[in-house]
Design a protein around this motif. Structure first.
Motif, PDB file in Angstrom:
ATOM      1  N   LEU A  14      -0.677   7.339   0.671  1.00 30.78           N
ATOM      2  CA  LEU A  14      -1.067   5.947   0.429  1.00 30.78           C
ATOM      3  C   LEU A  14       0.057   5.005   0.873  1.00 30.78           C
ATOM      4  CD1 LEU A  14      -2.983   3.845  -0.806  1.00 30.78           C
ATOM      5  CD2 LEU A  14      -1.941   4.317  -3.034  1.00 30.78           C
ATOM      6  N   THR A  17      -0.186   4.473   4.537  1.00 25.78           N
ATOM      7  CA  THR A  17      -1.293   3.551   4.830  1.00 25.78           C
ATOM      8  C   THR A  17      -0.817   2.117   4.618  1.00 25.78           C
ATOM      9  OG1 THR A  17      -3.031   5.111   4.195  1.00 25.78           O
ATOM     10  CG2 THR A  17      -3.593   2.788   4.069  1.00 25.78           C
ATOM     11  N   ALA A  18      -0.084   1.900   3.540  1.00 22.59           N
ATOM     12  CA  ALA A  18       0.380   0.549   3.193  1.00 22.59           C
ATOM     13  C   ALA A  18       1.345   0.005   4.253  1.00 22.59           C
ATOM     14  CB  ALA A  18       1.030   0.551   1.813  1.00 22.59           C
ATOM     15  N   GLY A  43     -10.540   4.585   1.566  1.00 22.38           N
ATOM     16  CA  GLY A  43      -9.290   3.836   1.438  1.00 22.38           C
ATOM     17  C   GLY A  43      -9.348   2.444   2.043  1.00 22.38           C
ATOM     18  N   THR A  45     -10.418  -0.428   0.651  1.00 22.27           N
ATOM     19  CA  THR A  45      -9.852  -1.416  -0.275  1.00 22.27           C
ATOM     20  C   THR A  45      -8.343  -1.223  -0.406  1.00 22.27           C
ATOM     21  OG1 THR A  45     -11.929  -1.578  -1.486  1.00 22.27           O
ATOM     22  CG2 THR A  45      -9.960  -2.350  -2.619  1.00 22.27           C
ATOM     23  N   ALA A  46      -7.904   0.015  -0.417  1.00 20.75           N
ATOM     24  CA  ALA A  46      -6.461   0.280  -0.523  1.00 20.75           C
ATOM     25  C   ALA A  46      -5.728  -0.325   0.678  1.00 20.75           C
ATOM     26  CB  ALA A  46      -6.207   1.789  -0.616  1.00 20.75           C
ATOM     27  N   ARG A  49      -5.760  -4.092   0.272  1.00 17.24           N
ATOM     28  CA  ARG A  49      -4.830  -4.481  -0.799  1.00 17.24           C
ATOM     29  C   ARG A  49      -3.400  -4.539  -0.258  1.00 17.24           C
ATOM     30  NH1 ARG A  49      -6.291  -0.794  -4.420  1.00 17.24           N
ATOM     31  NH2 ARG A  49      -7.780  -2.275  -5.280  1.00 17.24           N
ATOM     32  N   ALA A  50      -3.028  -3.516   0.489  1.00 14.48           N
ATOM     33  CA  ALA A  50      -1.664  -3.460   1.035  1.00 14.48           C
ATOM     34  C   ALA A  50      -1.443  -4.592   2.036  1.00 14.48           C
ATOM     35  CB  ALA A  50      -1.428  -2.108   1.704  1.00 14.48           C
ATOM     36  N   GLU A  59       3.372  -8.195  -5.328  1.00  9.19           N
ATOM     37  CA  GLU A  59       2.342  -7.240  -5.744  1.00  9.19           C
ATOM     38  C   GLU A  59       1.225  -7.939  -6.518  1.00  9.19           C
ATOM     39  OE1 GLU A  59       2.745  -3.356  -5.392  1.00  9.19           O
ATOM     40  OE2 GLU A  59       3.554  -4.499  -3.709  1.00  9.19           O
ATOM     41  N   SER A  64     -11.148  -4.846  -5.824  1.00  8.27           N
ATOM     42  CA  SER A  64     -12.217  -4.629  -4.848  1.00  8.27           C
ATOM     43  C   SER A  64     -13.277  -5.700  -5.030  1.00  8.27           C
ATOM     44  CB  SER A  64     -12.850  -3.260  -5.081  1.00  8.27           C
ATOM     45  OG  SER A  64     -14.000  -3.141  -4.263  1.00  8.27           O
ATOM     46  N   GLU A 138      -3.980  12.821  -0.100  1.00  6.15           N
ATOM     47  CA  GLU A 138      -3.654  11.471   0.385  1.00  6.15           C
ATOM     48  C   GLU A 138      -3.651  11.344   1.911  1.00  6.15           C
ATOM     49  OE1 GLU A 138      -0.501   9.220  -1.360  1.00  6.15           O
ATOM     50  OE2 GLU A 138      -0.856   9.992  -3.359  1.00  6.15           O
TER      51      GLU A 138
END
Ligand SMILES: Nc1ncnc2c1ncn2[C@@H]1O[C@H](COP(=O)(O)OP(=O)(O)O)[C@@H](O)[C@H]1O
Ligand SMILES: [Mg+2]
Length: 163
Positions: A14, A17-18, A43, A45-46, A49-50, A59, A64, A138
């Motif tokens: 994760l 990904t960020a 992923g 939304t993840a 988000r990032a 932060e 979502s 992940e």
């Protein structure tokens, strides 16, 4: 065919990904449309988000938009429109969600972009996230598809990853 694979990237976590989402965030400008592809739990939304947190430089809470369908974030250079169109019943309903304004002046991040049908503009960048069968929990493959203009803009990013 204007949409072709620009590059793909295997991310192990994760956090990775960020980092990639943060690099994409730095390229964005008003009018950009980013379609986020992939199945439930991939992923999307993840990633969004990032990306939003990178722009916000803190932060902040980035839920979502599952129920609202749209959540917006105001930044200095543009408003970011984060859509989750899973529950959209007809493509036309998107016009009730300020999609015109988003496309013209904002940056749009769209989960379940296929729900827009013909209204998804041809100039979008598609970022598709998939899990790897048999790989760790992940691990993801993130693929970027777009036109020549996106290819040009993503050169620095893709070059870094091809190395
Ligand atoms: N490498 C990764 N990239 C993105 N999400 C990941 C990754 N590894 C684990 N996850 C987790 O997978 C889940 C993805 O959920 P979500 O982003 O809501 O999916 P989607 O929006 O595609 O339905 C989250 O719990 C996230 O923490
Ligand atoms: Mg989602």
């Amino acid at each position: 065919m204007t949409h072709s694979l620009i590059f793909d990237r295997r991310v192990p976590s994760l956090a990775a990904t960020a980092i990639l989402a943060g690099e994409v965030a730095d390229l964005l400008r008003p009018g950009d449309i980013i379609a986020l592809g992939g199945t439930l739990g991939a992923g999307k939304t993840a990633f969004a988000r990032a990306l939003v947190r990178h722009l916000a430089q803190e932060e902040i809470d980035v839920p979502s938009p599952t129920y609202n369908l749209l959540l917006t974030y105001d930044f200095d250079d543009f408003c970011l429109y984060h859509y989750d169109l899973y529950r959209l019943e007809t493509p036309e309903e998107a016009f009730e969600l300020d999609i015109d304004e988003a496309f013209d002046t904002g940056v749009s991040l769209i989960e379940w972009p296929d729900r827009l049908g013909k209204y998804l503009p041809a100039g979008h960048l598609l970022i598709e996230i998939t899990s790897e069968e048999g790989a760790s929990e992940e691990a993801r493959i993130i693929r970027f598809y777009g036109n020549a203009s996106w290819k040009q803009r993503l050169t620095a990013l893709s070059g870094a990853y091809d190395a």
